[in-house]
Design an enzyme around this catalytic site. Structure first.
Site, mmCIF file in Angstrom:
data_model
loop_
_atom_site.group_PDB
_atom_site.id
_atom_site.type_symbol
_atom_site.label_atom_id
_atom_site.label_comp_id
_atom_site.label_asym_id
_atom_site.label_seq_id
_atom_site.Cartn_x
_atom_site.Cartn_y
_atom_site.Cartn_z
ATOM 1 N N HIS A 203 15.811 -89.916 -56.300
ATOM 2 C CA HIS A 203 15.975 -88.550 -55.798
ATOM 3 C C HIS A 203 15.492 -88.491 -54.353
ATOM 4 O O HIS A 203 14.613 -89.266 -53.942
ATOM 5 C CB HIS A 203 15.162 -87.570 -56.637
ATOM 6 C CG HIS A 203 15.708 -87.338 -57.997
ATOM 7 N ND1 HIS A 203 15.480 -86.169 -58.695
ATOM 8 C CD2 HIS A 203 16.468 -88.110 -58.815
ATOM 9 C CE1 HIS A 203 16.077 -86.229 -59.867
ATOM 10 N NE2 HIS A 203 16.677 -87.403 -59.968
ATOM 11 N N GLU B 127 13.506 -86.484 -52.803
ATOM 12 C CA GLU B 127 12.073 -86.262 -52.639
ATOM 13 C C GLU B 127 11.280 -87.549 -52.837
ATOM 14 O O GLU B 127 10.380 -87.873 -52.055
ATOM 15 C CB GLU B 127 11.550 -85.219 -53.626
ATOM 16 C CG GLU B 127 12.168 -83.866 -53.497
ATOM 17 C CD GLU B 127 13.334 -83.655 -54.454
ATOM 18 O OE1 GLU B 127 14.245 -84.523 -54.516
ATOM 19 O OE2 GLU B 127 13.353 -82.623 -55.139
ATOM 20 N N CYS C 80 12.803 -81.100 -59.185
ATOM 21 C CA CYS C 80 12.828 -81.240 -60.639
ATOM 22 C C CYS C 80 11.430 -81.637 -61.120
ATOM 23 O O CYS C 80 10.515 -81.839 -60.315
ATOM 24 C CB CYS C 80 13.854 -82.295 -61.055
ATOM 25 S SG CYS C 80 13.357 -83.989 -60.630
ATOM 26 N N CYS D 21 10.216 -85.034 -59.619
ATOM 27 C CA CYS D 21 9.858 -84.929 -58.207
ATOM 28 C C CYS D 21 8.610 -84.074 -58.014
ATOM 29 O O CYS D 21 7.759 -84.390 -57.185
ATOM 30 C CB CYS D 21 11.036 -84.376 -57.405
ATOM 31 S SG CYS D 21 12.422 -85.535 -57.382
#
Length: 146
Positions: A46, A48, A76, A79
């Site tokens: 992801h 992040e 999410c 993250c």
């Protein structure tokens, strides 16, 4: 947030959802990334997480202190957990994620009082351009699937 949007715009080039993140300290980007789950065949790639990894490498510490993480979509749970563990003091996100958001939409990991770190969170920054980038991406996928 403009830098995070620019990162997000790179993701569709390799089939990834357009989410971008930038870690900033004293006005300087320490790490910037966009989603690369498809490119890397890695569910943890992801924006992040990748931006935090780059920032940690740049400063030589897993603690990403005195920094702000800008991300185009509400983080999410995974993250948000990484943000807490990295001790990031401030998170700024664009649009909310009503399906998987963990900064207040579905869960609120970043405000969980039982955790040892709770960053300041500001959501809704450039929310419309962030949301439009996502809508456009998914509209294109639906059109291509016909």
């Amino acid at each position: 947030m403009d830098a995070a949007l620019a990162e997000a715009a790179l993701a569709p080039g390799h089939g990834d959802v357009p989410i971008g993140a930038v870690v900033v300290h004293d006005g300087r980007a320490l790490g910037a990334a966009h989603n690369e789950r498809e490119r890397r065949a890695d569910p943890t790639a992801h924006a992040e997480v990748l931006a935090l990894q780059a920032a940690a490498a740049a400063i030589g510490s897993w603690r990403v202190l005195d920094a702000t993480l800008y991300v185009t979509l509400e983080p999410c749970a995974m993250c948000a957990g990484a943000i807490v563990l990295a001790r990031v003091p401030r998170v700024v996100f664009g649009c909310p994620d009503p399906k998987a958001g963990a900064a207040g939409s579905v869960l609120d990991v970043l405000a969980e009082p039982r955790l040892n770190h709770r960053p300041d969170v500001l959501g809704g920054v450039l929310a419309e351009p962030c949301a439009e980038l996502l809508r456009s991406f998914f509209r294109g996928r639906r059109t291509a699937g016909r």
